[in-house]
Design an enzyme around this catalytic site. Structure first.
Site, PDB file in Angstrom:
ATOM      1  N   GLY A 134       0.856  -1.182   0.000  1.00  0.00           N
ATOM      2  CA  GLY A 134       0.000   0.000   0.000  1.00  0.00           C
ATOM      3  C   GLY A 134       0.893   1.234   0.000  1.00  0.00           C
ATOM      4  O   GLY A 134       2.071   1.185  -0.380  1.00  0.00           O
ATOM      5  N   THR A 173      -3.141  -7.182  -4.340  1.00  0.00           N
ATOM      6  CA  THR A 173      -3.195  -6.668  -5.709  1.00  0.00           C
ATOM      7  C   THR A 173      -1.775  -6.613  -6.251  1.00  0.00           C
ATOM      8  O   THR A 173      -0.848  -6.245  -5.523  1.00  0.00           O
ATOM      9  CB  THR A 173      -3.758  -5.230  -5.697  1.00  0.00           C
ATOM     10  OG1 THR A 173      -4.945  -5.226  -4.919  1.00  0.00           O
ATOM     11  CG2 THR A 173      -4.046  -4.723  -7.094  1.00  0.00           C
ATOM     12  N   ARG A 225       0.024  -3.950  11.978  1.00  0.00           N
ATOM     13  CA  ARG A 225      -0.740  -4.078  13.225  1.00  0.00           C
ATOM     14  C   ARG A 225      -0.304  -5.382  13.900  1.00  0.00           C
ATOM     15  O   ARG A 225       0.019  -6.363  13.216  1.00  0.00           O
ATOM     16  CB  ARG A 225      -2.249  -4.149  12.950  1.00  0.00           C
ATOM     17  CG  ARG A 225      -2.876  -2.827  12.537  1.00  0.00           C
ATOM     18  CD  ARG A 225      -3.082  -1.878  13.735  1.00  0.00           C
ATOM     19  NE  ARG A 225      -3.755  -0.664  13.336  1.00  0.00           N
ATOM     20  CZ  ARG A 225      -3.164   0.491  13.000  1.00  0.00           C
ATOM     21  NH1 ARG A 225      -1.847   0.587  13.050  1.00  0.00           N
ATOM     22  NH2 ARG A 225      -3.877   1.540  12.660  1.00  0.00           N
ATOM     23  N   GLU A 259      -1.903  -4.846  22.296  1.00  0.00           N
ATOM     24  CA  GLU A 259      -1.408  -3.525  22.654  1.00  0.00           C
ATOM     25  C   GLU A 259      -2.284  -2.876  23.730  1.00  0.00           C
ATOM     26  O   GLU A 259      -3.502  -2.972  23.619  1.00  0.00           O
ATOM     27  CB  GLU A 259      -1.469  -2.674  21.378  1.00  0.00           C
ATOM     28  CG  GLU A 259      -0.273  -1.841  21.138  1.00  0.00           C
ATOM     29  CD  GLU A 259      -0.261  -1.301  19.718  1.00  0.00           C
ATOM     30  OE1 GLU A 259      -0.018  -2.081  18.788  1.00  0.00           O
ATOM     31  OE2 GLU A 259      -0.505  -0.111  19.573  1.00  0.00           O
ATOM     32  N   HIS A 274       4.529   1.888  19.242  1.00  0.00           N
ATOM     33  CA  HIS A 274       3.619   2.344  18.180  1.00  0.00           C
ATOM     34  C   HIS A 274       3.905   3.804  17.786  1.00  0.00           C
ATOM     35  O   HIS A 274       3.078   4.693  17.977  1.00  0.00           O
ATOM     36  CB  HIS A 274       2.155   2.184  18.616  1.00  0.00           C
ATOM     37  CG  HIS A 274       1.227   2.045  17.450  1.00  0.00           C
ATOM     38  ND1 HIS A 274       0.084   1.279  17.477  1.00  0.00           N
ATOM     39  CD2 HIS A 274       1.271   2.590  16.205  1.00  0.00           C
ATOM     40  CE1 HIS A 274      -0.531   1.352  16.311  1.00  0.00           C
ATOM     41  NE2 HIS A 274       0.175   2.143  15.516  1.00  0.00           N
TER      42      HIS A 274
END
Ligand code: NAP
Length: 336
Positions: free
Chosen positions: A172, A195, A254, A283, A301
């Site tokens: 992405g 994709t 994530r 988390e 994070h």
């Protein structure tokens, strides 16, 4: 503006300066700032107390499930200070006609930078070095001290050493930004993605591989895919065991993309040389076994944590929520 026309946005997270100072938008909409993550039932009863609240700004730790949409027909828009939307039931949002905004693109560079900081700093054992340097125990330069792997070789330092491969899972916006940064390191870059992007492959010489092949053939792997039901535990025990012995893993996607317990087993057994993680399965809880591993670099994070990025994210979440409440069409910052 008469009271009848007054509208409000409930802001459940801190915003970055100067957006933390704004109380009334130019449109007259009020920002009601009550930072803090709420249980779903608490959120519902808070919003119900004030029918003028038409929008919610929240962070990725605020759960928004179907009950929120069902019980709060007054809500027109939810604006998430993040790009991942795994905290929000998107199907339910569609069903109840609530617009969902997020902050894509503005955080891609900052997160890609952090992925590289983790890859370089982690594999070259910077955190361990920092601990040693601070401990007062350091005895000085030593030939075998805190060695890590070389990333790439611009000079042929050993004829037996081939080019190393970086495998990116998820191409992405962030995955692409990570891949573009690899050029200076003389790494072979390959990716796995739902994709296939043939034009990018041709422009940048990135190779496409299926997931198992990528795991078996990469020296470094960076996870940058979105968390969705299809990608939950994408790296399960079987897949983690496919990774090359001594491979190095970075996760900036994530936590639940990988089976954390299986990862710890792979690290404890020495199958993987190390890992650098910005996100965790439960988390903010990080298992004791993971924290005990010196070959693991842990970051709390911090992917998008630059001044400029957090400022842009704060601006966008306000603008997006405001636009919907004013009756405008959703722009590119809307997932729904
Ligand atoms: P993006 O441009 O929307 O890319 C999403 C990526 O996930 C694409 O590779 C997409 O594949 C893939 N994907 C989405 N849904 C999928 C599904 N159901 N099954 C398989 N693949 C799926 O988002 P981005 O800006 O690159 O961000 C990627 C993720 O990074 C976010 O979702 C977020 O969880 C995480 N993130 C972390 C931090 C941090 O602080 N560590 C900061 C920002 C973002 P396609 O190309 O096929 O659509």
């Amino acid at each position: 503006m008469t009271n009848k026309n007054l509208k409000k946005i409930l802001v459940l997270d801190e915003l970055c300066p100067p957006y933390d100072q704004i109380k009334v938008l130019e449109s007259g909409i009020l920002l009601v700032k009550e930072p803090g993550v709420l249980e779903v039932d608490q959120l519902i009863s808070r919003v119900k107390q004030d029918p003028l609240i038409k929008g919610i700004i929240c962070s990725l730790t605020q759960k928004i499930n179907e009950k929120v949409f069902q019980e709060l027909p007054q809500i027109e828009v939810i604006s998430n200070i993040a790009v991942g939307l795994n905290n929000i039931d998107l199907e339910a949002a569609k069903k109840y006609g609530v617009r969902i905004a997020h902050t894509p693109k503005v955080l891609s560079d900052a997160t890609a930078d952090l992925a590289w900081a983790l890859l370089l700093g982690g594999s070259r054992r910077l955190a361990e070095g920092d601990r040693l340097a601070r401990s007062g125990e350091w005895k000085g330069w030593a030939v075998n001290q805190l060695l890590g792997p070389s990333l790439g070789f611009t000079e042929n330092i050993d004829q037996n050493l081939g080019q190393k491969r970086l495998g990116i899972i998820g191409l992405g916006q962030i995955g692409q930004a990570i891949a573009r940064r690899a050029q200076g390191f003389n790494l072979d870059v390959c990716y796995y993605n739902r994709t296939r992007y043939v034009e990018l492959e041709q422009s940048y010489s990135w190779g496409f591989m299926d997931l198992d092949e990528l795991l078996m053939q990469s020296d470094y792997i960076i996870l940058a895919v979105a968390l969705a039901p299809e990608t939950y535990h994408l790296l399960n025990r079987t897949r983690l065991n496919l990774m090359k012995p001594n491979a190095y893993l970075v996760n900036v996607g994530r936590g639940p993309l990988l089976d954390e317990e299986a990862l710890i087993d792979c690290l404890e057994s020495g199958h993987l040389s190390g890992a650098a993680l910005d996100v965790y399965e439960y988390e903010p809880n990080i298992p004791e076994r993971l924290r005990a591993l010196s070959q693991v670099t842990l970051s709390p994070h911090l992917g998008s944590a630059t001044f400029e990025t957090r400022q842009a994210m704060s601006r966008l979440v306000i603008e997006s929520a405001e636009s919907i409440i004013q009756g405008k069409e959703p722009c590119g910052y809307f997932a729904i």
